[in-house]
Design a protein around this motif. Sequence first.
Motif, short mmCIF file in Angstrom:
data_model
loop_
_atom_site.label_atom_id
_atom_site.label_comp_id
_atom_site.label_asym_id
_atom_site.label_seq_id
_atom_site.Cartn_x
_atom_site.Cartn_y
_atom_site.Cartn_z
N MET A 1 0.84 -1.17 0.00
CA MET A 1 0.00 0.00 0.00
C MET A 1 0.89 1.24 0.00
N LEU A 2 0.55 2.19 -0.86
CA LEU A 2 1.28 3.45 -0.93
C LEU A 2 0.63 4.45 0.01
N THR A 3 1.45 5.27 0.64
CA THR A 3 0.94 6.29 1.56
C THR A 3 1.51 7.64 1.15
N PHE A 4 0.63 8.64 1.04
CA PHE A 4 1.03 9.99 0.66
C PHE A 4 0.46 10.98 1.65
N THR A 5 1.23 12.02 1.95
CA THR A 5 0.73 13.14 2.72
C THR A 5 0.37 14.23 1.72
N VAL A 6 -0.87 14.70 1.80
CA VAL A 6 -1.38 15.69 0.86
C VAL A 6 -1.83 16.91 1.68
N VAL A 18 -9.72 13.77 -4.90
CA VAL A 18 -8.60 12.83 -4.90
C VAL A 18 -9.10 11.40 -5.15
N ARG A 19 -10.17 11.04 -4.46
CA ARG A 19 -10.73 9.69 -4.62
C ARG A 19 -11.20 9.47 -6.07
N GLY A 29 -6.65 -0.28 -6.45
CA GLY A 29 -7.51 -1.06 -5.58
C GLY A 29 -8.22 -0.13 -4.61
N LYS A 30 -8.08 -0.40 -3.35
CA LYS A 30 -8.74 0.36 -2.29
C LYS A 30 -8.04 1.70 -2.07
N VAL A 31 -8.85 2.74 -1.81
CA VAL A 31 -8.32 4.07 -1.48
C VAL A 31 -8.86 4.44 -0.10
N GLU A 32 -7.96 4.79 0.81
CA GLU A 32 -8.33 5.24 2.15
C GLU A 32 -7.84 6.67 2.32
N ILE A 33 -8.72 7.54 2.81
CA ILE A 33 -8.35 8.93 3.02
C ILE A 33 -8.61 9.29 4.48
N ASP A 34 -7.56 9.75 5.14
CA ASP A 34 -7.65 10.25 6.52
C ASP A 34 -7.55 11.77 6.42
N LYS A 38 -4.53 14.33 6.73
CA LYS A 38 -4.14 14.66 5.35
C LYS A 38 -3.32 13.53 4.70
N ILE A 39 -3.76 12.30 4.97
CA ILE A 39 -3.08 11.10 4.47
C ILE A 39 -3.96 10.39 3.45
N VAL A 40 -3.36 9.97 2.35
CA VAL A 40 -4.03 9.16 1.34
C VAL A 40 -3.27 7.84 1.26
N ARG A 41 -4.00 6.74 1.43
CA ARG A 41 -3.40 5.40 1.30
C ARG A 41 -4.05 4.73 0.10
N VAL A 42 -3.21 4.16 -0.76
CA VAL A 42 -3.71 3.58 -2.01
C VAL A 42 -3.18 2.16 -2.14
N GLU A 43 -4.09 1.23 -2.32
CA GLU A 43 -3.72 -0.14 -2.69
C GLU A 43 -3.56 -0.09 -4.20
N GLN A 44 -2.32 -0.07 -4.65
CA GLN A 44 -2.06 0.28 -6.03
C GLN A 44 -2.37 -0.81 -7.05
N GLY A 45 -2.42 -2.05 -6.68
CA GLY A 45 -2.68 -3.09 -7.67
C GLY A 45 -1.65 -3.02 -8.78
N ALA A 46 -2.11 -2.86 -10.02
CA ALA A 46 -1.22 -2.83 -11.17
C ALA A 46 -0.74 -1.43 -11.53
N ALA A 47 -1.25 -0.42 -10.85
CA ALA A 47 -0.86 0.96 -11.17
C ALA A 47 0.51 1.28 -10.60
#
Length: 65
Positions: A1-6, A18-19, A29-34, A38-47
């Motif tokens: 899972m990738l994590t970004f601070t936005v 963003v979503r 895959g799954k996108v979680e936003i806190d 200000k955190i975005v977590r992305v289950e990137q799959g094939a991206a």
Amino acid sequence: MLTFTVPNMTCGGCAGAVRQALGELPGIGKVEIDLPAKIVRVEQGAAPEPAVRAAIEQAGFEIAA
């Protein structure tokens, strides 16, 4: 899972933008936003990570280093 601070993601509309941008990217895959953290977590799959970053930035948001 990738994590970004936005840092300039400040409201529900921002989180929705963003979503939506990530949802249009193939291979996401799954996108979680806190929003308070200000955190975005992305289950990137094939991206690949650069494509995920680009989608967030093209939606008008900066990613903190």
